[in-house]
Write a protein that holds these residues in place. Structure first.
Motif, short mmCIF file in Angstrom:
data_model
loop_
_atom_site.label_atom_id
_atom_site.label_comp_id
_atom_site.label_asym_id
_atom_site.label_seq_id
_atom_site.Cartn_x
_atom_site.Cartn_y
_atom_site.Cartn_z
N PHE A 1 56.52 14.48 -13.72
CA PHE A 1 56.69 15.72 -13.99
C PHE A 1 55.75 17.14 -14.68
O PHE A 1 55.75 16.47 -16.09
CB PHE A 1 58.08 16.13 -14.73
N TYR B 1 59.07 22.68 -8.72
CA TYR B 1 59.94 23.41 -9.86
C TYR B 1 58.91 24.68 -9.94
O TYR B 1 57.96 24.80 -10.17
CB TYR B 1 59.67 22.05 -11.14
N TYR C 1 62.75 24.80 -28.28
CA TYR C 1 61.94 24.01 -28.35
C TYR C 1 60.93 23.19 -29.00
O TYR C 1 61.19 22.73 -29.85
CB TYR C 1 61.06 24.09 -26.50
N THR D 1 67.65 21.07 -14.99
CA THR D 1 67.37 21.84 -13.55
C THR D 1 66.83 20.75 -13.77
O THR D 1 66.60 19.79 -12.67
CB THR D 1 66.68 22.95 -14.19
N ALA D 2 65.06 20.26 -14.69
CA ALA D 2 64.77 19.15 -14.99
C ALA D 2 65.45 17.62 -14.60
O ALA D 2 64.43 17.18 -13.49
CB ALA D 2 63.37 19.06 -15.66
N TYR E 1 62.46 14.75 -13.88
CA TYR E 1 62.01 14.46 -15.62
C TYR E 1 62.04 13.04 -15.92
O TYR E 1 61.34 12.95 -16.43
CB TYR E 1 63.02 16.07 -16.21
N LYS F 1 67.09 31.15 -23.52
CA LYS F 1 65.80 29.85 -22.60
C LYS F 1 64.43 30.39 -23.64
O LYS F 1 63.33 31.19 -22.99
CB LYS F 1 65.91 29.36 -21.63
C1 COI Z 1 64.39 22.69 -17.28
O1 COI Z 1 65.24 21.28 -17.86
O2 COI Z 1 64.21 23.74 -16.77
C2 COI Z 1 64.22 22.22 -18.68
O3 COI Z 1 63.39 23.51 -19.18
C3 COI Z 1 63.98 21.02 -19.88
C4 COI Z 1 62.22 21.28 -19.94
C5 COI Z 1 62.81 20.49 -21.09
C6 COI Z 1 61.53 20.61 -18.45
#
Ligand code: COI
Length: 357
Positions: free
Chosen positions: A25, A136, A198, A299-300, A168, A193
């Motif tokens: 990922f 992605y 993070y 999403t990931a 992910y 976001k």
């Molecule tokens: C996503 O799921 O798009 C994120 O930004 C989470 C990230 C930890 C990859």
């Protein structure tokens, strides 16, 4: 005809790209990227170029004050020649809300989709399929003006990069309950976001990994008693056969996959309850067997089962079931995302073909 410029090197960058066997990922980078700049109160002309380093002023506010918001979204191409996006309009709207929270100018809708369509369209032949694989897409907006005065930049840059990816996480998550650090508090930027959230999570993520767990579970900033979310994912529990998820409290990121699961699960006949969830109550419910399963989504991550919740006192709490309801919902969601099943909610749309015209 496109409204953005396409660098003459794009064709050769794409020609020399091939999809490796192992994607992980974020390990494999799409060979192209999109960029557009904002100055003097207006957006310029977008450009598709080969992926590569960018110049940024060392004093840029994005670097010093975290003036940076982003999105995560996916393009799928299962069994068809041309890719489709999942809930892209929701990503556009959330990026606009994130920008608004950080007092940045929103990316206009036409430029947002120009960037997404340009990159996803250029990558159409390199979108992996099967097992939750996809392209992605990472759109992001940052303040590029240098200066220490605490106010917004006057110049910004919006970019889209992308990665062919697998899901992910592989295998059930080992969750470590974070009882000390806080990811986000009500009134802060947790609902956006924003890279700041993070950053706030990284110390706990490191100690989580060092303790042999995979991901931290965050509690509320005021009392440290209510479940918020996992790092980069929302969380659900199966309690008495119902699905329970923390109510959006003004600090939790309103996940688009979270919202999709609430809708999809209700459509499939589940009762879904969004409410404040106490961590200690959930642990008791796991112990008594009232809570049978816990899982994550994003999403990931798509939908990821949770195998264990480890507390700060060293005790592990193990739900009776792993990946039962999670698997059902993951399959139902992926079938819509990959257009193998009808899409009653109108969640998918084709990547624009203008990039190929
Ligand atoms: C996503 O799921 O798009 C994120 O930004 C989470 C990230 C930890 C990859």
């Amino acid at each position: 005809m496109t409204n953005y410029t396409i660098s003459p090197d794009v064709a050769s960058a794409l020609k020399s790209f091939s999809l490796p066997e192992k994607l992980g990922f974020g390990l494999v980078l799409a060979p192209v990227m999109y960029s557009v700049e904002y100055a003097d109160g207006q957006w310029g002309k977008g450009a598709l170029t080969p992926y590569g380093p960018i110049e940024i002023a060392p004093g840029a506010r994005a670097l010093h004050y975290g003036e940076f918001v982003f999105e995560g979204m996916k393009a799928y191409r299962a069994g068809v020649a041309w890719p489709n996006l999942f809930r892209a309009q929701d990503n556009f709207e959330r990026l606009a809300r994130s920008a608004e929270r950080l007092a940045m100018p929103p990316v206009p809708e036409n430029l947002f989709f120009e960037g997404i369509d340009a990159v996803a369209g250029a990558m159409a032949d390199f979108i992996p399929t099967g097992d939750g694989k996809s392209l992605y897409l990472r759109p992001f907006l940052y303040g590029s003006e240098p200066g220490y005065l605490l106010r917004n930049s006057n110049t910004f840059r919006f970019m889209v990069i992308a990665n062919p990816v697998e899901a992910y996480a592989s295998g059930p998550l080992k969750v470590a309950i974070e009882r000390k650090d806080v990811r986000a508090a009500v009134g802060g930027v947790g609902v956006a976001k924003a890279s700041a959230n993070y950053a706030a999570s990284l110390r706990a993520s490191n100690s989580t990994l060092a303790r042999g767990y995979t991901i931290a579970l965050w509690l509320d900033g005021a009392e440290h008693r209510y479940i918020q979310e996992l790092s980069g994912m929302n969380v659900f529990a199966v309690i008495n056969g119902e699905l329970h998820t923390p109510q959006l409290d003004g600090a939790i990121l309103p996940g688009i996959t979270r919202d999709s699961l609430v809708t999809l699960a209700r459509h499939r006949g589940y009762t879904v309850v969004e409410r404040p969830m106490l961590i200690d109550e959930l642990l008791q419910q796991i112990q008594s067997g009232t809570c049978t399963e816990v899982f994550a989504c994003g999403t990931a991550a798509i939908v990821a089962p949770i195998g264990v919740l480890g507390d700060a006192d060293g005790r592990d709490h193990i739900p009776a079931a792993v990946d039962v309801v999670a698997q059902e919902l993951r399959q139902a969601l992926l079938a819509i995302q990959e257009r193998r099943a009808p899409d009653p909610f109108n969640w998918t749309r084709d990547v624009s073909r203008s990039s190929r015209d």
